[in-house]
Design a protein around this motif. Structure first.
Motif, short mmCIF file in Angstrom:
data_model
loop_
_atom_site.label_atom_id
_atom_site.label_comp_id
_atom_site.label_asym_id
_atom_site.label_seq_id
_atom_site.Cartn_x
_atom_site.Cartn_y
_atom_site.Cartn_z
N THR A 259 17.65 -6.83 -38.25
CA THR A 259 16.84 -5.87 -37.48
C THR A 259 16.59 -7.11 -36.48
O THR A 259 16.28 -6.39 -35.61
CB THR A 259 15.75 -5.49 -38.52
N HIS A 260 16.40 -8.26 -36.53
CA HIS A 260 16.23 -9.02 -36.58
C HIS A 260 17.04 -8.93 -34.39
O HIS A 260 16.75 -8.99 -33.23
CB HIS A 260 16.16 -10.47 -36.25
N ALA A 261 18.37 -8.64 -34.98
CA ALA A 261 19.38 -9.13 -33.49
C ALA A 261 19.02 -7.71 -32.75
O ALA A 261 19.58 -7.71 -31.39
CB ALA A 261 20.42 -9.03 -34.47
N ALA A 262 19.11 -6.12 -33.18
CA ALA A 262 18.67 -5.20 -32.89
C ALA A 262 17.31 -5.00 -31.97
O ALA A 262 17.72 -3.96 -31.38
CB ALA A 262 18.85 -4.25 -34.22
N VAL A 263 16.33 -5.79 -32.14
CA VAL A 263 15.13 -5.78 -30.77
C VAL A 263 15.36 -6.69 -29.59
O VAL A 263 16.09 -7.22 -29.30
CB VAL A 263 14.00 -6.40 -31.59
N PRO A 264 15.33 -5.98 -28.59
CA PRO A 264 15.79 -6.31 -27.61
C PRO A 264 15.02 -7.16 -27.12
O PRO A 264 14.15 -6.95 -27.13
CB PRO A 264 15.38 -4.93 -26.63
N ALA A 265 15.32 -7.81 -26.25
CA ALA A 265 14.56 -8.85 -25.37
C ALA A 265 13.91 -8.74 -24.42
O ALA A 265 14.49 -7.68 -23.59
CB ALA A 265 15.77 -10.76 -25.41
#
Length: 347
Positions: A259-265
């Motif tokens: 989930t953390h990696a799926a959040v776009p920067a």
């Protein structure tokens, strides 16, 4: 009245989670009893297969917890993994390999390993978790336990059939498994209070282990003797509970990382293309990088204008100089020469 209501509401999820864990424990115990009924009266290979299965489950739980500790860098998870590894890698291995006989030296090695596992569990729950003191304490407990077990194993290999003093084996057996119950209750209470599922389930598993060996001790069986039906089912249940706790925690951590990696920067903002009148609106707010919690909620309540993006009192929206406040006293007169350069007079 308000604090009592909030506290009551906070206890509802904790009680529900604990009830679910106890239901899972009851289901695992039912499965272990059915397994014991199926292999009752069978060849001794079936009983040895159950010991090997418990060893595999314990080692799998330790490996999963160690993997999570490596992914997250959690010292607490690493110490719980060390506790499970000491229990499975020595006590369960001795049982699965058929080395344990009544009052022999391998039983002594299992008791020492269990004492080391209790030390690691207590450090994970109540001891210093981070910093140099925590690392030194965990390293000292784990290293000392491994060293003592290695010495006992070397003596057992060099002097086969050597029997240690009976009082030493019996004393360490009672201390180790009584301590398992105490450490399990402490971990259960700490995990329920802090809402940490891994600590809570590990505490349940260690308390179940203590109950399994308490049945043997009450029955008057010496350490290292063949377990009965109830205590064998309780020990298999405890190991299965450790595996359930490790698998659930591993899945939760992987889901959180995904989930953390799926959040776009956030896209970088070019200062050249930023207009002057929207400087403050486009600039990142320092409050936006703070994790929402009680402190941030307090900041939001105290400074709603800053959080909403509105300018503070006395400042222009476009980032210009402060605006002059309107005078509320009509009897005060301003100085006629204020704001003029020196040497200039009124026209």
């Amino acid at each position: 009245m308000r604090s009592t209501t909030l506290g009551h509401r906070g206890l509802i999820p904790v009680g529900r989670a604990l009830a679910i864990d106890l239901l899972v424990l009851a289901a695992l115990f039912t499965g272990a009893v059915l397994l014991g009924v199926l292999i009752h009266g069978r060849h001794a290979v079936a009983h040895e297969a159950v010991g090997v299965l418990a060893l595999a489950a314990g080692l799998a739980a330790a490996i999963l917890l160690a993997a999570v500790a490596g992914l997250t860098g959690s010292a607490r998870t690493g110490r719980i993994a060390g506790a499970v590894a000491l229990y499975a890698g020595v006590a369960l291995l001795v049982r699965a390999a058929g080395l344990a006989d009544p009052m022999n030296i391998w039983v002594l090695a299992g008791s020492v390993a269990m004492l080391g596992a209790l030390g690691m569990l207590v450090l994970a729950v109540r001891g210093p978790v981070t910093g140099r003191a925590g690392r030194w304490a965990a390293g000292a407990v784990g290293g000392l336990t491994v060293a003592i077990v290695a010495v006992i194993g070397a003596v057992a290999v060099a002097l086969p059939g050597r029997m240690p003093p009976a009082w030493l084996v019996a004393t360490l057996d009672v201390v180790a498994w009584s301590g398992a119950g105490a450490a399990g209750i402490i971990a259960l209470g700490a995990g329920a209070r802090s809402r940490r599922a891994l600590i809570r389930r590990t505490g349940i598993a260690f308390a179940t282990l203590s109950a399994a060996h308490a049945v043997r001790i009450i029955a008057g069986l010496p350490p290292g003797s063949d377990p009965g039906a109830i205590d064998a089912a309780l020990e298999v249940t405890a190991v299965a509970m450790l595996l359930v706790a490790a698998v659930a925690f591993f899945v939760a951590v992987l889901r959180g990382l995904r989930t953390h990696a799926a959040v776009p920067a956030p896209a970088p903002v070019d200062p050249v293309e930023r207009s002057h009148d929207r400087r403050d609106a486009d600039a990142p707010s320092p409050l936006g990088s703070v994790t929402v919690g009680p402190v941030t909620d307090g900041i939001r309540i105290l400074t709603p204008a800053l959080v909403a993006g509105e300018p503070a009192e006395g400042h222009d929206r476009a980032g210009g100089p402060p605006r002059r406040l309107t005078r509320t006293n009509p009897h005060r007169r301003g100085r006629p020469d204020r704001g003029r350069p020196p040497g200039r007079t009124r026209d």
